[in-house]
Enzyme design. Structure first.
Site, PDB file in Angstrom:
ATOM      1  N   ASP A   1       1.856  15.163  15.456  1.00 38.11           N
ATOM      2  CA  ASP A   1       2.157  15.215  14.016  1.00 38.11           C
ATOM      3  C   ASP A   1       0.871  15.159  13.186  1.00 38.11           C
ATOM      4  OD1 ASP A   1       3.819  15.536  11.853  1.00 38.11           O
ATOM      5  OD2 ASP A   1       4.334  13.416  11.681  1.00 38.11           O
TER       6      ASP A   1
ATOM      7  N   LEU B   1       0.828  -1.206   0.000  1.00 39.18           N
ATOM      8  CA  LEU B   1       0.000   0.000   0.000  1.00 39.18           C
ATOM      9  C   LEU B   1       0.860   1.252   0.000  1.00 39.18           C
ATOM     10  CD1 LEU B   1      -2.654  -1.004   2.697  1.00 39.18           C
ATOM     11  CD2 LEU B   1      -2.903  -1.079   0.220  1.00 39.18           C
ATOM     12  N   GLY B   2       2.021   1.197   0.632  1.00 43.42           N
ATOM     13  CA  GLY B   2       2.866   2.380   0.716  1.00 43.42           C
ATOM     14  C   GLY B   2       4.056   2.137   1.619  1.00 43.42           C
ATOM     15  N   TRP B   3       4.750   3.210   1.915  1.00 42.00           N
ATOM     16  CA  TRP B   3       5.969   3.088   2.702  1.00 42.00           C
ATOM     17  C   TRP B   3       6.236   4.397   3.414  1.00 42.00           C
ATOM     18  CZ3 TRP B   3      10.074   6.377   1.489  1.00 42.00           C
ATOM     19  CH2 TRP B   3       9.891   7.120   0.314  1.00 42.00           C
ATOM     20  N   GLY B   4       7.053   4.311   4.446  1.00 42.08           N
ATOM     21  CA  GLY B   4       7.491   5.499   5.181  1.00 42.08           C
ATOM     22  C   GLY B   4       8.949   5.314   5.547  1.00 42.08           C
TER      23      GLY B   4
ATOM     24  N   LYS C   1       1.676  -3.355   8.844  1.00 41.00           N
ATOM     25  CA  LYS C   1       2.822  -2.439   8.855  1.00 41.00           C
ATOM     26  C   LYS C   1       4.050  -3.221   9.311  1.00 41.00           C
ATOM     27  CE  LYS C   1       4.297   1.712  11.352  1.00 41.00           C
ATOM     28  NZ  LYS C   1       3.846   2.926  12.014  1.00 41.00           N
TER      29      LYS C   1
ATOM     30  N   PHE D   1      10.136   4.555   8.302  1.00 43.86           N
ATOM     31  CA  PHE D   1      10.310   3.505   9.311  1.00 43.86           C
ATOM     32  C   PHE D   1       9.843   2.128   8.844  1.00 43.86           C
ATOM     33  CE2 PHE D   1      10.442   5.956  13.602  1.00 43.86           C
ATOM     34  CZ  PHE D   1      11.174   6.986  13.021  1.00 43.86           C
ATOM     35  N   SER D   2       8.988   2.085   7.832  1.00 43.58           N
ATOM     36  CA  SER D   2       8.313   0.812   7.540  1.00 43.58           C
ATOM     37  C   SER D   2       7.692   0.789   6.156  1.00 43.58           C
ATOM     38  CB  SER D   2       7.186   0.609   8.567  1.00 43.58           C
ATOM     39  OG  SER D   2       6.299   1.709   8.495  1.00 43.58           O
ATOM     40  N   THR D   3       7.269  -0.416   5.746  1.00 43.08           N
ATOM     41  CA  THR D   3       6.391  -0.545   4.578  1.00 43.08           C
ATOM     42  C   THR D   3       5.024  -1.007   5.089  1.00 43.08           C
ATOM     43  OG1 THR D   3       7.100  -2.824   4.211  1.00 43.08           O
ATOM     44  CG2 THR D   3       8.235  -1.112   2.939  1.00 43.08           C
TER      45      THR D   3
END
Length: 423
Positions: free
Chosen positions: A177, A52-55, A75, A57-59
């Site tokens: 945030d 779905l996506g990524w950041g 996550k 810190f994680s996918t």
């Protein structure tokens, strides 16, 4: 930074669309786990479907829960110690959120499960949450940054304020945030992207040779496709701007039928009010003045971010988008922009932070930005965004108290829910 902040739970991949990837260099010891469709987690219970996506810190993956027969968001945190520590902190906060909300009605993402998964790059902490839709950032961009209309803004405000009231008043959590990326619609904008509404059949076995739709796609092939798509988009935009032969007019997009119910997500930076994080909090454009000047912050810092986000939903533009200017830095420009819209900061507040002397003189005036161009919120709404006087005054009447320079003067989420503009 991707649409997930530190790796949230949204549908949207990359920052907005399919044109950003986390890159192969993140897949090494201590980094991301290379999951593939059909991979099983937690002793086989959860099966990965698609990323779905990524950041940072994680996918995040769409996964299928074979026990409860439903789609969830999975996550997968990077495995290095700092990331694992951050994940455990997030689990602690989200467990409190889930425990206090057994009916799942408080507009905050629900943690369903968590476990450890061992892979070639180390041991990864995994969080399973309910599957949600697109971020508010995706909604803003889907509507071509034109503002989504005040009735929709009101609907979103109600959900977000219910979530903030729950976090602040009942749990003692500061999100720190809040921004459009970290609020997700409960359902996807495009029904075909929703596994339930689109009738998607879950993948329960890994496809042979890890094929996607019948062929193996390497990372470099994917990047070539992305570049080709960008080139085509640039040509189309050039045609539009030239207005020449074959000029294409952007099609209007309708928001009708899209539910505005939403939930607050991504607690990677959240904290207990009695255990505040040291240093700077909040994403730049949504940062409260007390944080910039190094003063004490509390729940009201989230309220400031909320007001900035609401303005963005209504207009398509950020309320404050500071930049480095000649002879001043981003913080000073940010404070100047705030004062041009909201009036002069009270001297007592201006001098209350550990960085106050860097930015302000003893009279409470900015040292390096001397000439401010005052343009009050109501006038901005009328003159720049073509709001009617009535709409501008009603909307500004809701926002202005939340944008008070004195943190303790800002209304709480519960007080905002009672405001006439919302009702």
């Amino acid at each position: 930074m991707a649409a997930f902040g530190n790796g949230g739970y949204g549908y949207s991949s990359g920052s907005d669309g399919e044109d950003e990837e986390e890159g192969p260099e993140g897949y090494r010891k201590g980094g991301y786990h290379a999951a593939r469709p059909g991979d099983r987690f937690a002793g086989g219970r959860f099966v990965a479907q698609r990323k779905l996506g990524w950041g940072n810190f994680s996918t995040v993956w769409l996964a299928y829960d074979t026990l409860l027969k439903r789609f969830v968001a999975l996550k997968i945190q990077k495995s290095a110690r700092d990331y694992a520590h951050a994940a455990l902190h997030e689990i602690e906060l989200l467990s409190a959120v889930a425990k206090g909300d057994p009916t799942n009605s408080k507009c905050v993402v629900q943690l369903l499960d968590h476990f450890k998964h061992s892979g070639p790059n180390g041991q990864h902490i995994c969080l399973v949450t309910e599957f949600l839709g697109d971020s508010l950032l995706r909604l803003i961009r889907y509507n071509r940054n034109k503002g989504i209309g005040l009735s929709r803004v009101r609907e979103i405000c109600r959900s977000v304020l219910v979530g903030l009231d729950y976090l602040h008043r009942e749990l003692g959590i500061i999100h720190t945030d809040l921004k459009p990326e970290n609020v997700l619609l409960v359902s996807t904008i495009n029904p075909s992207k929703d596994p339930v509404r689109s009738g998607f059949t879950p993948i329960l076995e890994r496809p042979v040779g890890n094929q996607y739709g019948g062929k193996v796609t390497s990372f470099s092939e994917k990047m070539l496709k992305i570049r080709a798509r960008r080139a085509v988009a640039k040509i189309s935009l050039r045609r539009v701007s030239l207005g020449g032969v074959g000029a294409e007019v952007e099609k209007e997009r309708s928001l009708d039928g899209i539910s505005m119910k939403c939930k607050i997500v991504d607690f990677g930076n959240a904290c207990w009010a009695d255990q505040r994080l040291a240093g700077e909090i909040q994403t730049r454009e949504y940062r409260a003045p007390e944080v910039i000047i190094g003063s004490v912050y509390s729940y009201s810092a989230d309220m400031w971010s909320f007001a900035c986000m609401v303005f963005e939903l209504a207009t398509g533009d950020m309320l404050f988008a500071p930049k480095n200017c000649q002879g001043c830095n981003e913080d000073e420009d940010h404070l100047a922009l705030m004062m041009e819209t909201l009036g002069k900061m009270p001297k007592k507040i201006a001098s209350s932070g550990t960085h106050s002397k860097v930015y302000f003189d003893r009279h409470g005036d900015l040292k390096r930005i001397r000439r401010l161009k005052f343009w009050p919120l109501e006038r901005v709404l009328v003159e720049r965004y073509n709001f009617t006087e009535t709409d501008a005054n009603g909307f500004a009447d809701f926002l202005r108290p939340i944008l008070d320079f004195t943190p303790e003067n800002r209304p709480t989420a519960a007080e905002c829910l009672k405001h006439a503009w919302l009702n």
